[in-house]
Design an enzyme around this catalytic site. Structure first.
Site, mmCIF file in Angstrom:
data_model
loop_
_atom_site.group_PDB
_atom_site.id
_atom_site.type_symbol
_atom_site.label_atom_id
_atom_site.label_comp_id
_atom_site.label_asym_id
_atom_site.label_seq_id
_atom_site.Cartn_x
_atom_site.Cartn_y
_atom_site.Cartn_z
ATOM 1 N N ASP A 161 0.844 -1.186 0.000
ATOM 2 C CA ASP A 161 0.000 0.000 0.000
ATOM 3 C C ASP A 161 0.887 1.245 0.000
ATOM 4 O O ASP A 161 2.001 1.229 -0.533
ATOM 5 C CB ASP A 161 -0.964 -0.035 1.185
ATOM 6 N N SER A 162 0.423 2.333 0.629
ATOM 7 C CA SER A 162 1.167 3.586 0.603
ATOM 8 C C SER A 162 2.534 3.484 1.245
ATOM 9 O O SER A 162 3.461 4.206 0.865
ATOM 10 C CB SER A 162 0.358 4.688 1.303
ATOM 11 N N HIS A 163 2.705 2.607 2.229
ATOM 12 C CA HIS A 163 4.016 2.453 2.867
ATOM 13 C C HIS A 163 5.038 1.868 1.909
ATOM 14 O O HIS A 163 6.242 2.080 2.074
ATOM 15 C CB HIS A 163 3.895 1.560 4.110
ATOM 16 N N HIS A 174 2.941 9.263 7.396
ATOM 17 C CA HIS A 174 3.497 8.137 6.643
ATOM 18 C C HIS A 174 5.012 8.067 6.846
ATOM 19 O O HIS A 174 5.631 9.038 7.288
ATOM 20 C CB HIS A 174 3.173 8.275 5.149
#
Length: 364
Positions: free
Chosen positions: A152-154, A337
């Protein structure tokens, strides 16, 4: 005398460095023959070049000569251009057209274009590399090792170069740099080719805050997000899969109308679907190692669930599966994040497993 000589030497060195810096500028020149290109990531070949949408795509070529040309197609994108491993330019929403990379010595060079930005809204097109006057094509670079990153975004590197957590969506886009995120750092450490098959906001069974969109396992089989063509590349057989999914499944509360009445029901669905997804990924590469990793966000709920998935996979006979918990991240990127410093920390945690298993690269 020594001081004067030192000053002269420093001046000459500085002048030489400045003269050696390549330039990347638009040009109306006529492109020569296409250079052989090495591609990292999923692409769809079109008449205009290479259409791509998954993050972290990169393109490489080699040539002999003082300059080369590259073609940029349609789509909003941030591109990092490097020559011989040294950054040459960052192009933010460049206009489509031909660009000359010049100011090089008349020798052998490698050129690389990395897509730094995320392209959820629409694909973008890279047109390829071309010979310029005095350019001679050389075989494209290639590597023996391959790693696939799924997440995902990580994994994307969402807002990882931001200096603040509170970001607008435009700022998120501008400060996301997959070329500096964990996948690129890890692959560089092992001189491996890599794919980044990740989408910000997506999960295994549930997207961020219950958002209606394809989950990662639904989007994963396809070349582009329109799901028009299934991805297939006979040359892509990674020996290592690095997967991180669960942040979006668990960091927000359940809402009325979602399929799960309780958190326990969500856990059960997540575990079953994650196990099935890993098995499907492994079916095409049965000898590969799989590393599942998770942060300690959501009061440890994500890590707890990923640990259960890894344990279940092992109990069901899957070999070479590991769970790597990652702690101590600062989360100073956009919307809390990971930053590039956090990306380095994640890379170090993953490398502990990889370094302990050299057979990843040797066993077939």
């Amino acid at each position: 005398m020594k001081t004067i000589l030192g000053l002269i030497a420093a001046t000459l060195l500085a002048t030489s460095a400045i003269a050696a810096l390549p330039t990347v500028t638009p040009t109306t020149a006529k492109a020569g023959a296409p250079l052989p290109v090495h591609i990292g990531g999923r692409v769809e070949r079109t008449a205009d070049g290479f259409k791509r949408q998954w993050p972290g795509t990169y393109f490489e070529a080699a040539f002999r000569g003082p300059s080369a040309l590259l073609s940029i197609g349609q789509g909003d994108v941030i591109l990092r251009v490097s020559v011989d491993g040294t950054p040459a330019a960052k192009l933010v929403k460049p206009r489509p057209g031909l660009y000359r990379v010049a100011g090089l010595s008349n020798g052998r060079h490698t050129i690389r274009v990395d897509v730094a930005s995320e392209s959820q809204a629409a694909p973008t097109v890279f047109g390829g590399f071309y010979a310029d006057r005095g350019t001679r094509a050389l075989p494209a670079p290639a590597r023996a090792r391959q790693i696939e990153f799924i997440g995902d975004s990580h994994t994307v590197g969402y807002g990882n170069i931001s200096t603040k957590r509170d970001c607008t969506q435009d700022e998120v886009w501008a400060t996301t740099d997959t070329a500096q995120a964990m996948p690129a750092l890890t692959a560089r450490r092992y001189d491996a080719d890599y794919q980044v098959n990740a989408i910000s906001g997506r999960g295994i069974v549930r997207n961020y805050d219950g958002m209606a969109a394809d989950t990662l396992p639904v989007a994963y089989p396809f070349t582009l997000f329109d799901k028009a063509r299934r991805y297939a590349d006979p040359a892509w057989h990674p020996r290592l899969f690095v997967i991180a999914l669960g942040t979006n499944d668990f960091t927000t509360r359940l809402h009325p109308g979602e399929p799960w009445q309780t958190r326990d029901a969500l856990h059960a669905d997540y575990e079953a679907k994650y196990v099935a997804f890993v098995k499907a990924v492994r079916a095409r590469n049965p000898g590969a190692h799989v590393v599942l990793w998770a942060t300690d966000m959501a009061d440890g709920e994500i890590a707890s669930e990923v640990g259960k998935v890894a344990a279940r996979l092992k109990a069901e006979g899957e070999r070479n599966v590991a769970f790597v918990p990652v702690t101590g991240l600062a989360f100073t990127g956009c919307h809390a994040h990971p930053s590039t410093a956090d990306d380095a920390r994640i890379t170090t945690a993953l490398s502990t497993y990889i370094d302990a298993h050299p057979e990843i690269w040797t066993k077939k």
